[in-house]
Design an enzyme around this catalytic site. Structure first.
Site, PDB file in Angstrom:
ATOM      1  N   HIS A   6       0.787  -1.244   0.000  1.00 43.41           N
ATOM      2  CA  HIS A   6       0.000   0.000   0.000  1.00 43.41           C
ATOM      3  C   HIS A   6       0.821   1.297   0.000  1.00 43.41           C
ATOM      4  CE1 HIS A   6       0.789  -0.173   4.291  1.00 43.41           C
ATOM      5  NE2 HIS A   6      -0.117  -1.098   4.542  1.00 43.41           N
ATOM      6  N   ASP A  32      -5.964  -3.658  -0.255  1.00 46.49           N
ATOM      7  CA  ASP A  32      -5.762  -3.413   1.173  1.00 46.49           C
ATOM      8  C   ASP A  32      -7.097  -3.297   1.892  1.00 46.49           C
ATOM      9  OD1 ASP A  32      -3.985  -3.156   3.362  1.00 46.49           O
ATOM     10  OD2 ASP A  32      -4.319  -1.008   3.414  1.00 46.49           O
TER      11      ASP A  32
END
Length: 323
Positions: free
Chosen positions: A91, A165
């Protein structure tokens, strides 16, 4: 590299040793890169009743400026260079960190990175909204400049993967913050909207070849995580995992139309061009027009091969250097 108080943080020595292990085993070290000490410092500075009353959820972004990420990314890349280890950043939210990862790949290091739809679609202006606390993630969405830079990194394939995510909290769970930005549960829903949102942004708007989008969402993850060629490709001997996709179908996002029980979406009211109309898993239709129609208990454990992609790693680093 954070959450020291919870006992989850890996310090530099631990990361160094883990990277050494990857050189022997072929494993891939996945790393959340943020600077714990800088985060703690900034949190102490802004965690006052006066500032929280004045700025609300926007303090979440004030305490997690870009340096908290790219400082940690640079430090971890240095450790990967010294050890020769295999390193994967999850991420990534800043364009500067994305550029560092790209440069490391061009230098021949075994370093990869992913970003997520929220970093390509949203900016930190969301925290100024009355419901801004809903958008708190870790790391959080950054500036418009970062958003544009990350799109460029994805298009140039400086970043190798787009992942969700996904970490879903509903509005009642998010409301537990009660005005204290340090108590917001971090995470947003995003699994069901990833493919449509990324097709709309990257293919429909930025004219990315759809074959490149497939690499970012499917082929590269399968290769990097030891699932290829069983997953991530359509060829003889591979699992018949197929998404039938209508690139011209446009839908407006509403959480009520999604399979999730979450009562909000970060993209509520946004229209995306391109939607899946059928999903086939191992030759069995499991979803049609957004509705699950497959058998229960269809999932299977798929073992991964840590050494299967050494040649792929080398070829990809060579290609990146040429770029």
């Amino acid at each position: 590299m954070i959450y020291e108080s919870a006992g989850w943080m890996a310090d530099d020595a631990t990361i160094f040793e883990a990277l050494e292990e990857t050189t022997d085993t072929g494993a891939l070290l996945m790393l959340h890169a943020e600077s714990e000490k800088l985060l703690d410092l900034m949190t102490r500075r802004y965690h006052t009743p006066e500032l929280m009353k004045a700025h609300g959820a926007y303090l979440h972004t004030k305490t997690r400026s870009g340096v908290t990420e790219f400082e940690a990314v640079q430090r971890a890349i240095t450790l990967a260079e010294v050890t020769g280890g295999r390193l994967y950043f999850v991420h990534i939210s800043t364009s500067r960190a994305a550029n560092m990862i790209h440069n490391a790949r061009r230098a021949g290091l075994q370093v990869w990175g992913e970003t997520c739809p929220q970093y390509l679609l949203l900016t930190d202006d969301v925290f100024k909204r009355p419901d801004g606390h809903l958008f708190a993630t870790c790391p959080q969405v950054k500036s418009e400049r970062d958003r544009v830079g990350l799109i460029a990194s994805v298009i140039s394939e400086g970043l190798s993967i787009i992942a969700t995510d996904d970490c879903t909290f509903d509005t009642s769970q998010k409301a537990m913050w009660e005005g204290d930005f340090t108590k917001i549960p971090f995470g947003m829903p995003g699994v069901e909207t990833m493919v449509p949102s990324m097709h709309d942004l990257l293919v429909a708007r930025h004219t990315m070849p759809i074959t490149q989008l497939v690499r970012l969402l499917s082929t590269n993850p399968a290769r990097l995580f030891g699932l290829y060629p069983r997953k991530g490709t359509l060829q003889q001997g591979s699992d018949a995992d197929i998404v039938i996709f209508d690139p011209d179908k446009t839908r407006t996002v509403s959480h009520r139309d999604l399979q999730t029980v979450c009562d909000w979406s970060p993209y509520e009211g946004r229209s995306f061009r391109g939607w899946p109309i059928m999903t086939i898993s191992r030759g069995v239709i499991v979803s049609r027009d957004g509705t699950h129609v497959g058998p229960e208990g269809h999932g299977q454990f798929v073992p991964r091969n840590a050494h299967a992609e050494v040649a792929y790693d080398r070829s990809q680093r060579a290609m990146t250097r040429q770029r």
